[in-house]
Design a protein around this motif. Structure first.
Motif, mmCIF file in Angstrom:
data_model
loop_
_atom_site.group_PDB
_atom_site.id
_atom_site.type_symbol
_atom_site.label_atom_id
_atom_site.label_comp_id
_atom_site.label_asym_id
_atom_site.label_seq_id
_atom_site.Cartn_x
_atom_site.Cartn_y
_atom_site.Cartn_z
ATOM 1 N N LYS A 189 42.917 53.965 33.331
ATOM 2 C CA LYS A 189 41.792 53.034 33.412
ATOM 3 C C LYS A 189 42.233 51.632 33.005
ATOM 4 C CE LYS A 189 37.551 53.691 32.405
ATOM 5 N NZ LYS A 189 36.277 53.958 31.688
ATOM 6 N N LEU A 190 43.077 51.562 31.991
ATOM 7 C CA LEU A 190 43.601 50.276 31.546
ATOM 8 C C LEU A 190 44.451 49.635 32.645
ATOM 9 C CD1 LEU A 190 43.991 48.195 29.287
ATOM 10 C CD2 LEU A 190 45.914 49.566 28.463
ATOM 11 N N ILE A 191 45.291 50.435 33.289
ATOM 12 C CA ILE A 191 46.123 49.931 34.387
ATOM 13 C C ILE A 191 45.247 49.403 35.522
ATOM 14 C CG2 ILE A 191 47.724 50.621 36.223
ATOM 15 C CD1 ILE A 191 48.923 52.608 34.157
ATOM 16 N N LEU A 192 44.213 50.157 35.878
ATOM 17 C CA LEU A 192 43.299 49.714 36.932
ATOM 18 C C LEU A 192 42.618 48.405 36.566
ATOM 19 C CD1 LEU A 192 41.454 52.848 38.394
ATOM 20 C CD2 LEU A 192 42.761 51.127 39.642
ATOM 21 N N ASN A 193 42.237 48.279 35.315
ATOM 22 C CA ASN A 193 41.593 47.059 34.854
ATOM 23 C C ASN A 193 42.543 45.860 34.976
ATOM 24 O OD1 ASN A 193 39.090 46.021 33.515
ATOM 25 N ND2 ASN A 193 40.571 45.384 31.977
ATOM 26 N N PHE A 195 45.111 45.694 36.982
ATOM 27 C CA PHE A 195 45.325 45.569 38.419
ATOM 28 C C PHE A 195 44.246 44.675 39.035
ATOM 29 C CE2 PHE A 195 47.857 48.592 41.249
ATOM 30 C CZ PHE A 195 48.041 47.627 42.231
ATOM 31 N N ILE A 196 42.990 45.036 38.785
ATOM 32 C CA ILE A 196 41.870 44.322 39.393
ATOM 33 C C ILE A 196 41.809 42.881 38.903
ATOM 34 C CG2 ILE A 196 39.351 44.249 39.618
ATOM 35 C CD1 ILE A 196 39.375 47.322 39.436
ATOM 36 N N ASN A 197 42.029 42.677 37.611
ATOM 37 C CA ASN A 197 41.970 41.320 37.069
ATOM 38 C C ASN A 197 43.087 40.431 37.614
ATOM 39 O OD1 ASN A 197 39.780 40.745 34.997
ATOM 40 N ND2 ASN A 197 40.461 42.775 34.357
ATOM 41 N N GLU A 198 44.284 41.000 37.743
ATOM 42 C CA GLU A 198 45.374 40.210 38.315
ATOM 43 C C GLU A 198 45.101 39.895 39.779
ATOM 44 O OE1 GLU A 198 50.244 40.246 38.665
ATOM 45 O OE2 GLU A 198 49.239 41.374 37.077
ATOM 46 N N CYS A 199 44.540 40.858 40.503
ATOM 47 C CA CYS A 199 44.157 40.616 41.897
ATOM 48 C C CYS A 199 43.116 39.494 41.975
ATOM 49 C CB CYS A 199 43.596 41.887 42.528
ATOM 50 S SG CYS A 199 44.845 43.108 42.980
ATOM 51 N N LYS A 200 42.154 39.542 41.075
ATOM 52 C CA LYS A 200 41.101 38.515 41.056
ATOM 53 C C LYS A 200 41.698 37.130 40.803
ATOM 54 C CE LYS A 200 36.538 37.631 39.045
ATOM 55 N NZ LYS A 200 35.831 37.733 40.342
ATOM 56 N N ASP A 201 42.624 37.050 39.865
ATOM 57 C CA ASP A 201 43.272 35.777 39.547
ATOM 58 C C ASP A 201 44.057 35.229 40.740
ATOM 59 O OD1 ASP A 201 42.256 35.868 36.998
ATOM 60 O OD2 ASP A 201 44.083 36.686 36.097
ATOM 61 N N ARG A 202 44.558 36.139 41.574
ATOM 62 C CA ARG A 202 45.373 35.731 42.723
ATOM 63 C C ARG A 202 44.578 35.754 44.032
ATOM 64 N NH1 ARG A 202 50.726 39.344 41.992
ATOM 65 N NH2 ARG A 202 51.118 38.522 44.084
ATOM 66 N N GLU A 234 33.308 53.780 41.098
ATOM 67 C CA GLU A 234 32.081 53.024 41.351
ATOM 68 C C GLU A 234 31.861 51.957 40.281
ATOM 69 O OE1 GLU A 234 29.364 56.360 43.741
ATOM 70 O OE2 GLU A 234 29.222 56.173 41.548
ATOM 71 N N GLU A 235 32.193 52.290 39.046
ATOM 72 C CA GLU A 235 32.034 51.329 37.948
ATOM 73 C C GLU A 235 32.923 50.101 38.156
ATOM 74 O OE1 GLU A 235 32.849 53.418 34.353
ATOM 75 O OE2 GLU A 235 31.105 54.747 34.558
ATOM 76 N N PHE A 236 34.163 50.316 38.539
ATOM 77 C CA PHE A 236 35.063 49.194 38.783
ATOM 78 C C PHE A 236 34.556 48.336 39.936
ATOM 79 C CE2 PHE A 236 38.405 51.635 36.447
ATOM 80 C CZ PHE A 236 38.786 50.624 35.577
ATOM 81 N N ALA A 237 34.096 48.994 41.007
ATOM 82 C CA ALA A 237 33.626 48.260 42.174
ATOM 83 C C ALA A 237 32.373 47.441 41.870
ATOM 84 C CB ALA A 237 33.359 49.224 43.325
#
Length: 285
Positions: A189-193, A195-202, A234-237
């Protein structure tokens, strides 16, 4: 023996070479385990797409591959969150010998000596067999297409869907309440978090999905493990606007003829799934 083993062509080295040369051109990057390897054929994507997934590849290596390259033109990552994904770490699993492939051939980092050696990571009889097959019989074990899709799960050799449904479900069901698997779950879950945040930044979109599976696989799953998988995705999305989740595990568009075994698609199913996801990406506003 170490030198000869390292000179046997393999998919990891092939994919590294492609990423080294073309990562700046890729617009859609496919990551994940065998569900991705056999499920997404970049030939059916309209964007410049590469499949960097592999058998038993876990989320930590997905993230490391993503983090290793700049991917200057990357717009979308496709990352399946399968029934087992949140409770798997390659080093803790039965195929931990694959870890050395990421260290030796993808140049990822590890402080463990065993990860830097072919002969220390596999049994002697297996290494001898590999040497004989390649150097005497000339057999290579490359299964990837030029764009990274797994080519060897052909419909003409499809397995029994009833038996593989039971076997595959059993093999991928874990004691999710144990301390060991709770720790792996929290780490993932930490890795996914991250992942998503770095994607958002980029300014990169992350498409999570639960891939199609045949009913014999679905009927043998642990309801709680599946429920947590879906709810977590679903929570991440819902939390991140650059993240989309699709639950395709019981999508009625996929029929028996689309599967190689009960939870892997053949080339027929891969074409269908690839076209579906390509359409979703193109319509994602």
């Amino acid at each position: 023996m170490e030198i000869f083993l390292r000179n046997i062509p393999n998919d990891y080295l092939f994919k590294k070479k492609y990423l080294d040369e073309h990562s700046s051109e890729i617009e859609t990057l496919i990551l994940g385990s065998s569900h991705s390897l056999y499920g997404f054929n970049p030939e059916y994507f309209t964007s410049k797409t590469f499949n960097a997934s592999y058998i038993s590849q876990t989320l930590n290596f997905d993230y490391e591959i993503f983090h290793k390259y700049k991917f200057k033109n990357l717009k979308t990552i496709v990352l399946p969150i399968s029934y087992f994904s949140l409770w798997e770490n390659l080093r803790n699993g039965p195929e931990s010998w694959r870890v050395k492939n990421y260290i030796l051939y993808l140049d990822l980092h590890s402080k463990l000596i065993i990860d830097h050696s072919e002969i220390l990571s596999n049994r002697l009889n297996i290494n001898l067999e590999r040497l004989v097959l390649f150097y005497i019989f000339g057999k290579q074990n490359i299964i990837s297409s030029k764009l990274g899709w797994g080519t060897n799960f052909k419909s003409e050799y499809a397995h029994d869907l009833i038996q593989t449904g039971k076997n595959r479900a059993y093999a991928n069901t874990y004691d999710i309440n144990s301390d060991e698997f709770q720790n792996i779950f929290n780490d993932n879950k930490l890795i996914l978090n991250l992942f998503i945040n770095e994607c958002k930044d980029r300014n990169i979109r992350l498409l999570l999905l639960n891939p199609p599976a045949f009913k014999t696989f679905r009927n043998n799953l642990n309801a709680n493990q599946l429920k947590i998988t879906i709810e977590t995705s679903e929570e991440f999305a819902s939390e991140y606007d650059n993240c989309l989740y699709l639950n395709l595990i019981d999508d009625s568009n996929f029929i028996a003829e689309d599967f190689y075994d009960a939870d892997h698609l053949s080339e027929i199913g891969a074409e269908k799934l690839s076209k579906l996801i390509n359409k979703k990406i193109n319509n994602w506003k």
